[in-house]
Write a protein that holds these residues in place. Structure first.
Motif, PDB file in Angstrom:
ATOM      1  N   SER A   1      32.168  42.162  29.424  1.00 58.54           N
ATOM      2  CA  SER A   1      31.670  43.203  28.529  1.00 58.54           C
ATOM      3  C   SER A   1      31.938  44.591  29.108  1.00 58.54           C
ATOM      4  O   SER A   1      32.131  45.555  28.372  1.00 58.54           O
ATOM      5  CB  SER A   1      30.181  43.014  28.252  1.00 58.54           C
TER       6      SER A   1
ATOM      7  N   ASN B   1      32.700  38.481  24.576  1.00 58.38           N
ATOM      8  CA  ASN B   1      32.645  39.215  25.843  1.00 58.38           C
ATOM      9  C   ASN B   1      32.867  38.331  27.055  1.00 58.38           C
ATOM     10  O   ASN B   1      32.534  38.727  28.180  1.00 58.38           O
ATOM     11  CB  ASN B   1      31.284  39.914  25.985  1.00 58.38           C
TER      12      ASN B   1
ATOM     13  N   ASP C   1      31.792  37.307  32.533  1.00 55.34           N
ATOM     14  CA  ASP C   1      31.360  38.325  31.580  1.00 55.34           C
ATOM     15  C   ASP C   1      32.267  39.544  31.734  1.00 55.34           C
ATOM     16  O   ASP C   1      32.323  40.157  32.810  1.00 55.34           O
ATOM     17  CB  ASP C   1      29.898  38.695  31.855  1.00 55.34           C
TER      18      ASP C   1
END
Length: 383
Positions: free
Chosen positions: A172, A154, A170
């Motif tokens: 994600s 991620n 990040d």
């Protein structure tokens, strides 16, 4: 530097329609990074090719390329262009993004998303689940130059030129990427393998433990002579560094805390990027095009082939025996490596034949009535 023997092969040229992209379409795009040039090339560099043939080409200004499945994801100045490469000799444009704010420097693809190092446009995230309609879904733009990206899980790991040694983002939620770690410094290239990120930039390669992506920790460093180290690739226990005017550097990174230089191969141009497949390192070597280095013995690399591309080889990705070269003004150049056959004289007492091209070894018992010469030719799709 020793000059390799020259073997000329026939060239198969298949020209495709040009992708007409104007540089002035890149809004807010600053100047490209400073280039290095090397003079005094050897005789080998003046030849067109050795053991490599031209398969296909598209036009445009290309800095970065990545491969996944039957598709090539190509940064054509301010756009991502997707090609169907199920037949590398006939790449077909199937989709492209709208104009992006920067110029695409590097591309990484994982799953349904392409992650673009977009120069002053920062990180751009493109949904490529439908290759015919790539769509930007998110971006992280913080006023820094994004030179190269690698993706693992991620997280995107970005080399940010003078804007940071390492930035970890990040992703994600692709629609809302968030920076979770930043290390000051300068960087040009980045690769991630396991729990480690390998960062190049000024005078060497740093290795960071990224088991905890929010707190990357430098654990190892390999100092190099080149003022700027460029692309980096990791395969097995070795890291391969595009070492600018000093060519290709190879380090043993089996212990990331103590990377050890194993060898160097001085390419005739300026090494900007490197990809590794099997026993070969493919080096984007600036105005010396693509150089293919046999690294079956990392301590003794040797050139196995080359092709002088029409532009300035800046990036490279490899699938099978085909190399996709981001050739700046020369567009995307698709090349096929045709390694020479391996031969060995087998005496009546027996012997073996090894082929680094496909990592094959044949052992022959002592059953011959006289010495014989056996030749092995590696076959690839399209051979």
């Amino acid at each position: 530097m020793k000059k390799p023997f020259i073997f000329l092969t026939s060239l198969a040229l298949i020209m495709l329609p040009m992708l007409l992209v104007r540089p002035d379409m890149a809004r807010g795009q600053g100047p490209p990074p400073t280039l290095s040039y090397k003079s005094g090339k050897g005789v080998a560099a003046q030849q067109q090719a050795q053991n490599v043939e031209l398969v296909g080409q598209i036009g445009g200004i290309v800095y970065g390329v990545a491969l996944q499945g039957n598709y090539a994801y190509v940064g054509v100045w301010p756009r991502l262009v997707i090609l169907d490469i199920s037949d590398p000799a006939y790449p077909v444009v199937v989709g492209q993004t709208d104009v992006l704010p920067g110029a695409v420097q590097g591309v990484a693809v994982m799953g349904n998303y392409a992650y673009l190092a977009d120069g002053y446009g920062g990180l751009r995230i493109i949904n490529v689940s439908d290759p015919t309609h790539p769509t930007e879904v998110g971006f992280y733009e913080a006023g820094w130059w994004c030179e190269e990206v690698a993706v693992s899980g991620n997280y995107v790991y970005a080399a940010a030129g003078g804007g940071g040694r390492l930035r970890v983002i990040d992703v994600s939620n692709p629609a809302a990427p968030t920076e979770i770690a930043f290390i000051m410094g300068y960087s040009e290239g980045v690769a991630v393998a396991g729990n480690y990120a390998y960062i190049t930039g000024a005078y060497g390669m740093s290795i960071y433990n990224v088991a905890n992506p929010t707190a990357p920790t430098e654990v190892g460093y390999w100092g190099l002579l080149a003022a700027v180290t460029r692309g980096v690739a990791v395969a097995g226990d070795y890291a391969y560094v595009a070492n600018d005017e000093s060519g290709l550097g190879i380090a043993d990174v089996s212990n990331p805390w103590y990377p050890t230089g194993v060898s160097f191969y001085d390419t005739p141009g300026c090494a900007y990027d490197v990809a590794v497949a099997g026993n070969y390192a493919y080096v984007a070597d600036g105005d010396s095009g693509l150089r293919i280095i046999d690294v079956s013995d990392p301590a003794h690399p040797s050139e196995a082939g080359f092709y002088n591309t029409p532009g300035y080889a800046w990036g490279v990705a490899v699938e099978g025996n085909c190399a996709y070269v981001a050739d700046r003004g020369g567009g995307l150049v698709i090349l096929r490596f045709v390694p020479p056959p391996a031969s060995a004289s087998i005496p009546i007492t027996g012997g073996s034949l090894s082929s680094p091209a496909d990592n094959t070894t044949y052992t022959f018992p002592g059953t011959f009535t006289s010495t014989v010469v056996i030749t092995h030719t590696a076959l690839y799709p399209g051979s």
